[in-house]
Design a protein around this motif. Structure first.
Motif, PDB file in Angstrom:
ATOM      1  N   ALA A  85       0.818  -1.217   0.000  1.00 27.51           N
ATOM      2  CA  ALA A  85       0.000   0.000   0.000  1.00 27.51           C
ATOM      3  C   ALA A  85       0.851   1.267   0.000  1.00 27.51           C
ATOM      4  CB  ALA A  85      -0.946  -0.005   1.196  1.00 27.51           C
ATOM      5  N   ALA A  86       1.931   1.278   0.757  1.00 29.95           N
ATOM      6  CA  ALA A  86       2.791   2.469   0.823  1.00 29.95           C
ATOM      7  C   ALA A  86       3.441   2.729  -0.539  1.00 29.95           C
ATOM      8  CB  ALA A  86       3.857   2.297   1.897  1.00 29.95           C
ATOM      9  N   LYS A  87       3.922   1.667  -1.169  1.00 29.11           N
ATOM     10  CA  LYS A  87       4.540   1.823  -2.496  1.00 29.11           C
ATOM     11  C   LYS A  87       3.498   2.239  -3.530  1.00 29.11           C
ATOM     12  CE  LYS A  87       8.350  -1.435  -1.868  1.00 29.11           C
ATOM     13  NZ  LYS A  87       8.937  -2.694  -2.343  1.00 29.11           N
ATOM     14  N   THR A  89       0.770   4.054  -2.966  1.00 25.56           N
ATOM     15  CA  THR A  89       0.481   5.474  -2.749  1.00 25.56           C
ATOM     16  C   THR A  89       1.552   6.343  -3.387  1.00 25.56           C
ATOM     17  OG1 THR A  89      -0.656   4.940  -0.704  1.00 25.56           O
ATOM     18  CG2 THR A  89       0.036   7.225  -0.998  1.00 25.56           C
ATOM     19  N   ALA A  90       2.806   5.966  -3.212  1.00 28.15           N
ATOM     20  CA  ALA A  90       3.909   6.727  -3.804  1.00 28.15           C
ATOM     21  C   ALA A  90       3.883   6.642  -5.327  1.00 28.15           C
ATOM     22  CB  ALA A  90       5.238   6.212  -3.269  1.00 28.15           C
ATOM     23  N   ARG A  92       1.204   6.241  -7.301  1.00 23.67           N
ATOM     24  CA  ARG A  92       0.001   6.781  -7.945  1.00 23.67           C
ATOM     25  C   ARG A  92       0.304   8.012  -8.780  1.00 23.67           C
ATOM     26  NH1 ARG A  92      -4.913   4.528  -6.565  1.00 23.67           N
ATOM     27  NH2 ARG A  92      -4.965   3.493  -4.570  1.00 23.67           N
ATOM     28  N   LYS A  93       1.371   8.685  -8.461  1.00 19.30           N
ATOM     29  CA  LYS A  93       1.775   9.864  -9.224  1.00 19.30           C
ATOM     30  C   LYS A  93       2.105   9.498 -10.670  1.00 19.30           C
ATOM     31  CE  LYS A  93       3.621  11.938  -5.063  1.00 19.30           C
ATOM     32  NZ  LYS A  93       4.818  12.198  -4.305  1.00 19.30           N
TER      33      LYS A  93
END
Length: 182
Positions: A85-87, A89-90, A92-93
């Motif tokens: 999930a953390a990766k 979120t990063a 999504r850009k």
């Protein structure tokens, strides 16, 4: 009168990949076997991509803009590719697409309905026909997609043949009418 143990037999994932490849009825057909829990068991998607998809949850299927799987947003846990999930979120850009996952999930829900629909090929953008069938043993779903052009080619050939014969018949008919009316 008491339980002594449990024995089971299972097929390897490599066997299932080979079985699906041999089962393909069309050159452009892509088959995907999905477990009852929504994980990809086997697929005929290319060698490395197929290995990357194996055991992945369909819900977690994100793609780069070019249709490739972004390996950097997944981690390996217990031998399965899991979405981090953390990766995510990063990442999504980078405009990751979740469209394919949504389409596959919709077709998994329709399995056994004898419906055929269309989806866009993530790599080429060409229209593909898709359908799904439920496999009762194990509650699996088999998805198959085939490029529209490959399915339509025999139909187009038949229509062209019929049109050619019809035009030739009309021309011959007119020629005979002109010949006999003189």
């Amino acid at each position: 009168g008491r339980l002594a143990g449990i024995a089971g037999i299972d097929r390897g994932l490599d066997f299932l990949d080979t079985f699906l490849r041999d089962l393909r009825p069309y050159e452009t057909a892509v088959l995907m076997l999905v477990s009852g829990r929504g994980r990809i068991i086997a697929t005929t998607v290319g060698d490395q991509a197929g290995a990357d998809l194996r055991t992945m949850a369909v819900d977690d299927l994100y793609l780069n803009e070019d249709g490739t799987l972004p390996g950097d947003i997944y981690t390996i846990a217990d031998g399965k590719k899991v979405l981090d999930a953390a990766k995510l979120t990063a990442a999504r850009k980078r405009n990751l697409s979740h469209e394919l996952a949504g389409q596959l999930i919709a077709w998994i829900k329709r399995a056994g309905s004898d419906q055929v629909g269309t989806i866009a090929d993530v790599e080429t953008g060409q229209e593909k026909f898709i359908t799904a069938a439920r496999i009762p043993t194990g509650n699996w779903t088999l998805l198959m997609s085939v490029q529209r052009d490959e399915i339509m080619a025999p139909i187009k050939t038949t229509i062209q043949s019929i049109t050619t014969v019809a035009v030739a018949g009309i021309v011959l008919g007119i020629a005979f009418l002109v010949l006999f009316t003189r």
